[in-house]
Structures are given as structure tokens and as C-alpha cells.
Design an enzyme around this catalytic site. Structure first.
Site, PDB file in Angstrom:
ATOM      1  N   SER A 144       1.126  -0.991   0.088  1.00 32.87           N
ATOM      2  CA  SER A 144      -0.042   0.448   0.382  1.00 32.87           C
ATOM      3  C   SER A 144       0.537   0.960  -0.013  1.00 32.87           C
ATOM      4  CB  SER A 144      -0.615   0.167   1.138  1.00 32.87           C
ATOM      5  OG  SER A 144      -1.161   1.222   1.595  1.00 32.87           O
ATOM      6  N   TYR A 157      -1.711  -0.728  10.617  1.00 25.64           N
ATOM      7  CA  TYR A 157      -1.461  -1.338   8.841  1.00 25.64           C
ATOM      8  C   TYR A 157      -0.852  -0.726   8.195  1.00 25.64           C
ATOM      9  CZ  TYR A 157      -3.923  -1.157   4.197  1.00 25.64           C
ATOM     10  OH  TYR A 157      -4.412  -1.889   2.525  1.00 25.64           O
TER      11      TYR A 157
END
Length: 271
Positions: A144, A157
Site C-alpha cells: 500500500s 496497518y
């Protein structure tokens, strides 16, 4: 002067792929894009069977019978993961592409988030070394843009995506490539319209206020659909060198040039 055409490193026709987290969102878009390129067979996996069954029906309607199958797989279980890989290798005579795409957002259950995002990817990479070596295979790990610009309201995350990028670059180092002939690549999507955003502040964030702010920022940043990531992933499978990192953001595919650490270090003192 025109730039040289990229060298194709893999022909997709006749190849077999496994996509974890492949029943919805980015994973299903990856499957769709691969099948559109003539892939022989794609196996999508996940832990919600009804999503997988619906995805297979959708892909079968578009590409015909036998091109897509679903396997139940929880990537937190090495035993399940290995059984799925072994079954595909036995059935198809080999596995050419593995997309470690399974991932979750859950700051309240950060241990589970770590096990899915980091450990699940590591399990996939190690199984690739065991079952996919010396056949010109390709592994793509979904990271990401949070690995470059950590999200303050998603520390766990962000850490998991940084870890995925780091382990992929290590597995993809030329020294290891010479040993196993497997390319390890990273695709790092920007804010993408997927089900991962269909969460409530209170249930998946450290607290409700952090969740509210993060979701507002996430929704406002979404400007691409999962099909952009699917198309970008096909390109990097075909042309990406081992260890390379790629971003899909604002409907664009971008290759990341990793700087040498000496270029951004500032000496403070001798010790």
C-alpha cells in the site's frame, strides 16, 4: 529520443495463478485482468465461501467454463495454505503466479491484522520457494502507499504494509533470484474503491474518533477502482524485474526508484 520498449519476462497464456483474497475487490480485479490476457486458469481464494462462489460465476460468465476456481483459504493457517498450493500443483502440473493479496484493516485486533498481512504474505513467499522454484515463477505481494506515507490513524496497518514491501525486496534480491529463479514484486495501491473501506470507526480502529477521521480522509482520496490495480498488476507480472516496487495511484502505474540510503543521510557527528 523514445525510450526502449520493455522486455517481456513472462508470457501469460498457458499459465496458472493463485490469488489470496481473490474473491472480491482488488483480488478479483487481478483475476479478471489476468484472464483477459489469456491466462489458462486462475484460482481465487478466501475465507468467505459465498463470495468465492459468486466470483467464480462472474468470471465463468465472462471467460467460459474451467478458467476460474475458488479455494477456501485462511492465510493465517500454514497448513491450509500449503494444502491449497500442493493441490493446485498436483492438478495443474505446476503453479506459475502467486498473488499474496489477502489483507485486512483492524487496529483493534492488531495481532490478527499482523498475522494476515505480514505472516500470511511470508507464508506465501516461503511456499513459493518450496513449490515454485526454477520455473520462472512470479510472486506479487500487495502492499500500500501506506508503506511510504504511514497513516497516523492506522499504525498497525502502516507497519504491516512496510513489512510486506521490505520482505518482498529482500526475497527479490538478485542474489536470491539466481538461486530460485522466482521474481518477487510489490504492487502498492493508493486509495481504491473496495470493500476494505466498508468499515465502521468503532469496530476496526483504535478508537471511534481516529476511525471517523481516517475514514473521511480515505473516502475523499478514493479516485480509482480496483480494475486499475488489476491492469497494473498484469503489467508488472509481464515486465517487472525481481525486487521492484510499483505504485498504482490516480489510475496510473508508477515504478518506485529506491534511493541508496547514503543519499538521504546527514552526518551529525563522529562517535
Amino acid at each position: 529520443m523514445a525510450s526502449a520498449a520493455p522486455i517481456q519476462l513472462m508470457e501469460l497464456k498457458g499459465k496458472v495463478a493463485l490469488i489470496t483474497g481473490g474473491a472480491t475487490g482488488i483480488g478479483l480485479a487481478m483475476a479478471d485482468s489476468l484472464l483477459a490476457e489469456g491466462l489458462k486458469k486462475v484460482y481465487i481464494s478466501g475465507n468467505i465461501d459465498k463470495d468465492g462462489e459468486e466470483a467464480v460465476r462472474e468470471m465463468t460468465k465472462k471467460y467460459g467454463e474451467g478458467r476460474c476456481s475458488f479455494k477456501h483459504l485462511d492465510v493465517t493457517s500454514l497448513q491450509q495454505f500449503e494444502e491449497v498450493v500442493k493441490e493446485i500443483v498436483s492438478t495443474e502440473g505446476g503453479l506459475d503466479i502467486l498473488l499474496n493479496n489477502a489483507g485486512i484493516v483492524n487496529e483493534r485486533k492488531w495481532e490478527l491484522q499482523t498475522d494476515v498481512n505480514i505472516n500470511g504474505t511470508m507464508r506465501g513467499c516461503l511456499l513459493a520457494l518450496k513449490y515454485m522454484a526454477n520455473r520462472g515463477a512470479c510472486i506479487v505481494n500487495t502492499s500500500s502507499i501506506a508503506c511510504f506515507d504511514p497513516v497516523p490513524y492506522l499504525p498497525g496497518y502502516s507497519a504491516s504494509k512496510s513489512a510486506i514491501t521490505g520482505l518482498s525486496r529482500a526475497f527479490g534480491d538478485p542474489l536470491l533470484f539466481k538461486e530460485h529463479n522466482i521474481r518477487f514484486l510489490v504492487v502498492a495501491p493508493g486509495a481504491t474503491k473496495t470493500g476494505i473501506g466498508n468499515i465502521t470507526p468503532a469496530s476496526y480502529h483504535y478508537n471511534e474518533e481516529w476511525g471517523r477521521i481516517n475514514l473521511e480522509q480515505f473516502y475523499s482520496a478514493q479516485d480509482q477502482g480496483p480494475e486499475a490495480v488489476g491492469k497494473g498488476t498484469v503489467y508488472i507480472i509481464k515486465y517487472g524485474s525481481s525486487g521492484s516496487v510499483w505504485v498504482v495511484e490516480h489510475n496510473q502505474l508508477l515504478r518506485v526508484t529506491q534511493p541508496k540510503r547514503e543519499s538521504y543521510q546527514t552526518k551529525i557527528m563522529d562517535l
